[in-house]
Design a protein around this motif. Structure first.
Motif, PDB file in Angstrom:
ATOM      1  N   ARG A 337     -19.078  81.796 -56.552  1.00  0.00           N
ATOM      2  CA  ARG A 337     -20.344  82.728 -56.412  1.00  0.00           C
ATOM      3  C   ARG A 337     -20.431  83.403 -57.285  1.00  0.00           C
ATOM      4  O   ARG A 337     -19.416  83.498 -58.248  1.00  0.00           O
ATOM      5  CB  ARG A 337     -20.047  83.691 -55.122  1.00  0.00           C
ATOM      6  CG  ARG A 337     -19.756  83.187 -53.912  1.00  0.00           C
ATOM      7  CD  ARG A 337     -19.377  84.362 -52.608  1.00  0.00           C
ATOM      8  NE  ARG A 337     -18.518  83.840 -51.572  1.00  0.00           N
ATOM      9  CZ  ARG A 337     -19.247  83.487 -50.285  1.00  0.00           C
ATOM     10  NH1 ARG A 337     -20.499  83.835 -50.191  1.00  0.00           N
ATOM     11  NH2 ARG A 337     -18.636  82.882 -49.414  1.00  0.00           N
ATOM     12  N   SER A 338     -21.666  83.859 -57.852  1.00  0.00           N
ATOM     13  CA  SER A 338     -21.917  84.678 -59.032  1.00  0.00           C
ATOM     14  C   SER A 338     -22.718  85.634 -58.609  1.00  0.00           C
ATOM     15  O   SER A 338     -23.296  86.106 -57.809  1.00  0.00           O
ATOM     16  CB  SER A 338     -22.502  83.635 -60.065  1.00  0.00           C
ATOM     17  OG  SER A 338     -24.044  83.299 -59.497  1.00  0.00           O
ATOM     18  N   PHE A 339     -22.231  86.577 -59.654  1.00  0.00           N
ATOM     19  CA  PHE A 339     -22.790  88.239 -59.219  1.00  0.00           C
ATOM     20  C   PHE A 339     -23.368  88.646 -60.780  1.00  0.00           C
ATOM     21  O   PHE A 339     -22.442  88.703 -61.888  1.00  0.00           O
ATOM     22  CB  PHE A 339     -21.819  89.171 -58.958  1.00  0.00           C
ATOM     23  CG  PHE A 339     -21.049  88.840 -57.537  1.00  0.00           C
ATOM     24  CD1 PHE A 339     -21.544  89.193 -56.333  1.00  0.00           C
ATOM     25  CD2 PHE A 339     -20.024  87.514 -57.517  1.00  0.00           C
ATOM     26  CE1 PHE A 339     -21.015  89.172 -55.240  1.00  0.00           C
ATOM     27  CE2 PHE A 339     -19.511  87.314 -56.277  1.00  0.00           C
ATOM     28  CZ  PHE A 339     -20.003  87.920 -55.141  1.00  0.00           C
ATOM     29  N   VAL A 340     -24.305  89.161 -60.639  1.00  0.00           N
ATOM     30  CA  VAL A 340     -25.307  89.413 -62.054  1.00  0.00           C
ATOM     31  C   VAL A 340     -25.468  91.208 -61.962  1.00  0.00           C
ATOM     32  O   VAL A 340     -26.008  91.356 -61.032  1.00  0.00           O
ATOM     33  CB  VAL A 340     -26.503  88.892 -62.257  1.00  0.00           C
ATOM     34  CG1 VAL A 340     -27.104  89.485 -63.643  1.00  0.00           C
ATOM     35  CG2 VAL A 340     -26.258  87.364 -62.378  1.00  0.00           C
ATOM     36  N   SER A 342     -26.984  94.211 -63.200  1.00  0.00           N
ATOM     37  CA  SER A 342     -28.383  94.630 -64.050  1.00  0.00           C
ATOM     38  C   SER A 342     -28.474  96.074 -64.047  1.00  0.00           C
ATOM     39  O   SER A 342     -28.641  96.537 -62.892  1.00  0.00           O
ATOM     40  CB  SER A 342     -29.564  93.612 -63.295  1.00  0.00           C
ATOM     41  OG  SER A 342     -30.421  94.131 -64.248  1.00  0.00           O
ATOM     42  N   THR A 351     -28.676  97.102 -60.201  1.00  0.00           N
ATOM     43  CA  THR A 351     -28.529  96.205 -58.984  1.00  0.00           C
ATOM     44  C   THR A 351     -27.499  95.147 -59.135  1.00  0.00           C
ATOM     45  O   THR A 351     -26.831  94.851 -60.572  1.00  0.00           O
ATOM     46  CB  THR A 351     -29.795  95.324 -58.752  1.00  0.00           C
ATOM     47  OG1 THR A 351     -30.000  94.604 -60.234  1.00  0.00           O
ATOM     48  CG2 THR A 351     -31.050  96.268 -58.609  1.00  0.00           C
ATOM     49  N   ILE A 352     -26.939  94.493 -57.993  1.00  0.00           N
ATOM     50  CA  ILE A 352     -26.107  93.275 -58.267  1.00  0.00           C
ATOM     51  C   ILE A 352     -26.820  92.169 -57.653  1.00  0.00           C
ATOM     52  O   ILE A 352     -27.354  92.289 -56.654  1.00  0.00           O
ATOM     53  CB  ILE A 352     -24.696  93.664 -57.715  1.00  0.00           C
ATOM     54  CG1 ILE A 352     -24.038  94.768 -58.204  1.00  0.00           C
ATOM     55  CG2 ILE A 352     -23.899  92.100 -57.440  1.00  0.00           C
ATOM     56  CD1 ILE A 352     -22.794  95.056 -57.354  1.00  0.00           C
ATOM     57  N   ASN A 353     -26.972  91.084 -58.465  1.00  0.00           N
ATOM     58  CA  ASN A 353     -28.003  90.228 -57.947  1.00  0.00           C
ATOM     59  C   ASN A 353     -29.357  90.302 -57.502  1.00  0.00           C
ATOM     60  O   ASN A 353     -29.773  89.751 -56.336  1.00  0.00           O
ATOM     61  CB  ASN A 353     -27.307  89.242 -56.762  1.00  0.00           C
ATOM     62  CG  ASN A 353     -26.181  88.282 -57.372  1.00  0.00           C
ATOM     63  OD1 ASN A 353     -25.756  88.191 -58.572  1.00  0.00           O
ATOM     64  ND2 ASN A 353     -25.226  87.837 -56.735  1.00  0.00           N
ATOM     65  N   ARG A 355     -30.250  93.066 -56.036  1.00  0.00           N
ATOM     66  CA  ARG A 355     -30.416  93.983 -54.723  1.00  0.00           C
ATOM     67  C   ARG A 355     -29.511  95.215 -54.896  1.00  0.00           C
ATOM     68  O   ARG A 355     -28.536  95.336 -55.826  1.00  0.00           O
ATOM     69  CB  ARG A 355     -29.921  93.184 -53.650  1.00  0.00           C
ATOM     70  CG  ARG A 355     -30.504  91.992 -53.330  1.00  0.00           C
ATOM     71  CD  ARG A 355     -29.984  91.507 -52.075  1.00  0.00           C
ATOM     72  NE  ARG A 355     -28.701  90.792 -52.130  1.00  0.00           N
ATOM     73  CZ  ARG A 355     -28.239  89.721 -52.167  1.00  0.00           C
ATOM     74  NH1 ARG A 355     -29.066  88.642 -52.192  1.00  0.00           N
ATOM     75  NH2 ARG A 355     -26.868  89.274 -52.213  1.00  0.00           N
ATOM     76  N   ASP A 363     -23.865  90.987 -47.537  1.00  0.00           N
ATOM     77  CA  ASP A 363     -24.616  90.215 -48.938  1.00  0.00           C
ATOM     78  C   ASP A 363     -23.688  89.038 -48.977  1.00  0.00           C
ATOM     79  O   ASP A 363     -24.228  87.841 -49.485  1.00  0.00           O
ATOM     80  CB  ASP A 363     -24.261  90.943 -50.251  1.00  0.00           C
ATOM     81  CG  ASP A 363     -25.138  92.161 -50.283  1.00  0.00           C
ATOM     82  OD1 ASP A 363     -26.420  91.923 -50.647  1.00  0.00           O
ATOM     83  OD2 ASP A 363     -24.630  93.369 -49.930  1.00  0.00           O
ATOM     84  N   GLU A 364     -22.398  89.018 -48.412  1.00  0.00           N
ATOM     85  CA  GLU A 364     -21.654  87.587 -48.658  1.00  0.00           C
ATOM     86  C   GLU A 364     -20.650  87.507 -47.528  1.00  0.00           C
ATOM     87  O   GLU A 364     -20.203  88.386 -47.077  1.00  0.00           O
ATOM     88  CB  GLU A 364     -20.900  87.814 -50.045  1.00  0.00           C
ATOM     89  CG  GLU A 364     -21.555  87.915 -51.389  1.00  0.00           C
ATOM     90  CD  GLU A 364     -22.452  87.068 -51.862  1.00  0.00           C
ATOM     91  OE1 GLU A 364     -22.341  85.877 -51.522  1.00  0.00           O
ATOM     92  OE2 GLU A 364     -23.482  87.253 -52.754  1.00  0.00           O
ATOM     93  N   TRP A 374     -15.231  83.973 -58.395  1.00  0.00           N
ATOM     94  CA  TRP A 374     -16.407  84.743 -58.203  1.00  0.00           C
ATOM     95  C   TRP A 374     -16.432  85.093 -59.841  1.00  0.00           C
ATOM     96  O   TRP A 374     -15.850  85.467 -60.584  1.00  0.00           O
ATOM     97  CB  TRP A 374     -16.237  86.303 -57.704  1.00  0.00           C
ATOM     98  CG  TRP A 374     -16.215  86.031 -56.241  1.00  0.00           C
ATOM     99  CD1 TRP A 374     -16.105  85.141 -55.392  1.00  0.00           C
ATOM    100  CD2 TRP A 374     -16.621  87.045 -55.202  1.00  0.00           C
ATOM    101  NE1 TRP A 374     -16.214  85.553 -54.060  1.00  0.00           N
ATOM    102  CE2 TRP A 374     -16.492  86.682 -53.824  1.00  0.00           C
ATOM    103  CE3 TRP A 374     -16.731  88.539 -55.564  1.00  0.00           C
ATOM    104  CZ2 TRP A 374     -16.718  87.540 -52.885  1.00  0.00           C
ATOM    105  CZ3 TRP A 374     -16.739  89.465 -54.550  1.00  0.00           C
ATOM    106  CH2 TRP A 374     -16.944  88.907 -53.078  1.00  0.00           C
TER     107      TRP A 374
END
Ligand SMILES: [Cu+2]
Length: 460
Positions: A337-340, A342, A351-353, A355, A363-364, A374
């Motif tokens: 999984r990836s988490f951005v 921002s 936000t993360i991804n 949201r 979320d997951e 991750w």
């Protein structure tokens, strides 16, 4: 280079004249009470208080069983514990056991609110290596203010099967240090009044508190001194050093002992991260050793003055091997999984991804006892700020940072990892046996409260 990025945004706080020389306050150690059913019971009460950080100027604070910070809870590997938390505040709180492996309902995140006057009980079996953990509020939206006002404490897990030779006399040669940057006003008080730049860059300050004191002095009696360092600041990243002293010898990261001692000139801790270090004082007799802390907001502090006595007691030799850690290898078929993270995501928020945190949204979803990779990265459209990534309910391993294997001090168990702007880290996540919903989030508390958090559910 990375370190200096924040200076661009340096908020010019005036400086306050510290009154150094007070003895270091060591929070009391709580052993709990062993009940006849074998469960060890603890009680902590969150309440409002008042403390004079600068003499004659009382500041309204919050603390556990006191005016500021809380007792150190001593947990033993393998024991079942029951921790009763009483809320004597006039507002809702929670208590999260940061770094602990436990059932979701005992985690103390935003899903376990404790209303004013209520008592909440966390029960779990201690099942993790010896480590320096901590506890603090985690209520949605007010975590930053409650921590800022003083709600935080250390939680030490010990395991008799660990290596011999490490200093372990609490308050004598085994010392917890809660480091917190705070923003004092000219009148000597501090309030939590973040404005927009504080939300984005974090609530920096102009005074460093060490266990609630300013430039305290610790009189060492032993050759080896073990410091359990916690960066308990809201958003300040601290770079620690011993300018005239010995090297740090780091022995543990967030979740327990490293495989072997790691000598370091500097040590960087982002909010929520811990490190255990040994100071070898035998060459330091007769002169003070300064523990220096450089804030990511620009200030340089004396976090602690270590004053070695004339006759330092020999309290053992540091073992060359500390723990046997499994290699952080990625199993075939591991989920990814990836988490951005921002700073200015859609809607102009943190936000993360893409949201913001929503208590009603999971979320997951991950399988119990499964292993995943991750990948966490940072992004910013107009500006980029550092973040860190904290995951509840487990300890992870860092596989790589920007493609490179982690340095030895980051190769052990971690629950919080720092990401400078542009960084990309891959984490090896081994989920445990307890089903339920846990959090992952940025531990820069202004970011967390602004919604930089998500929920993952462990499925049976
Ligand atoms: Cu952040």
């Amino acid at each position: 280079m990375k370190w200096r990025w924040l200076i661009l945004f340096l908020l010019t706080f005036f400086s306050l004249e510290a009154e150094p020389g007070e003895a270091l306050i060591v929070p009391p150690l709580r052993e709990g009470r062993l009940r006849s059913d074998g469960v060890r019971e603890y009680t902590v009460t969150a309440s409002e208080g008042e403390l004079e950080f600068f003499s004659g100027i009382p500041v309204p604070t919050m603390g556990y069983d006191g005016d500021y910070l809380g007792p150190t809870l001593h947990l033993r590997q393998g024991e079942r514990v029951s921790i009763r938390v009483r809320n004597s505040l006039r507002e809702t709180t929670t208590v999260h056991w940061h770094g602990a492996y436990l059932p979701a309902e005992a985690d103390g995140g935003p899903r376990q609110p404790i209303g004013p006057g209520e008592t909440w009980i966390a029960e779990f079996t201690v099942n993790q290596p010896a480590a320096s953990l901590w506890y603090h509020p985690h209520r949605m939206g007010t975590t930053a203010e409650q921590v800022y006002r003083g709600l935080a404490g250390m939680m030490i897990v010990t395991d008799p099967s660990g290596p011999a030779g490490l200093p372990d006399e609490y308050g004598i040669d085994d010392i917890p240090l809660v480091l917190q940057e705070r923003r004092f006003s000219r009148d000597g008080g501090f309030r939590y009044e973040p404005r927009m730049p504080d939300i984005i860059h974090g609530y920096g300050g102009n005074v460093l508190l060490t266990n609630g004191g300013i430039e305290p002095v610790f009189r060492a009696q032993t050759r080896l001194l073990r410091l359990r360092l916690l960066n308990g600041s809201n958003s300040t990243i601290l770079r620690l050093s011993l300018p005239e002293g010995p090297e740090f010898i780091q022995i543990a990261s967030d979740g327990g002992l490293l495989s072997r001692p790691v000598p370091l000139k500097t040590l960087v801790l982002s909010p929520g991260e811990r490190a255990e270090v040994i100071l070898d004082l035998r060459e330091q007799q007769g002169r003070n050793t300064v523990l220096q802390a450089e804030s990511s907001f620009g200030a340089v502090y004396t976090a602690l003055l270590v004053n070695p006595g004339d006759e330092l007691r020999n309290n053992g030799e540091l073992p060359s091997r500390l723990a046997s850690l499994p290699a952080a290898e990625i199993p075939r078929a591991a989920g990814r999984r990836s988490f951005v993270m921002s700073t200015m995501g859609p809607g102009g928020s943190l936000t993360i991804n893409g949201r913001r945190m929503d208590m009603a949204r999971v979320d997951e979803r991950v399988a119990a006892m499964s292993t995943e990779v991750w990948e966490v990265s940072t992004a910013g459209m107009m500006m980029n700020t550092p973040h860190n990534f904290h995951v509840h309910g487990l300890q992870f391993r860092i596989i790589d940072i920007n493609g490179d294997p982690p340095p030895p001090e980051l190769s052990g168990f971690k629950d919080t990892v720092l990401l400078w702007p542009g960084d990309r880290v891959r984490l090896l996540m081994e989920f445990g046996e307890y089903p339920g919903i846990y959090m992952y989030h940025c531990h820069l508390l202004e970011h967390e409260d602004a919604g930089m958090m998500g929920q993952y559910e462990v499925l049976d």
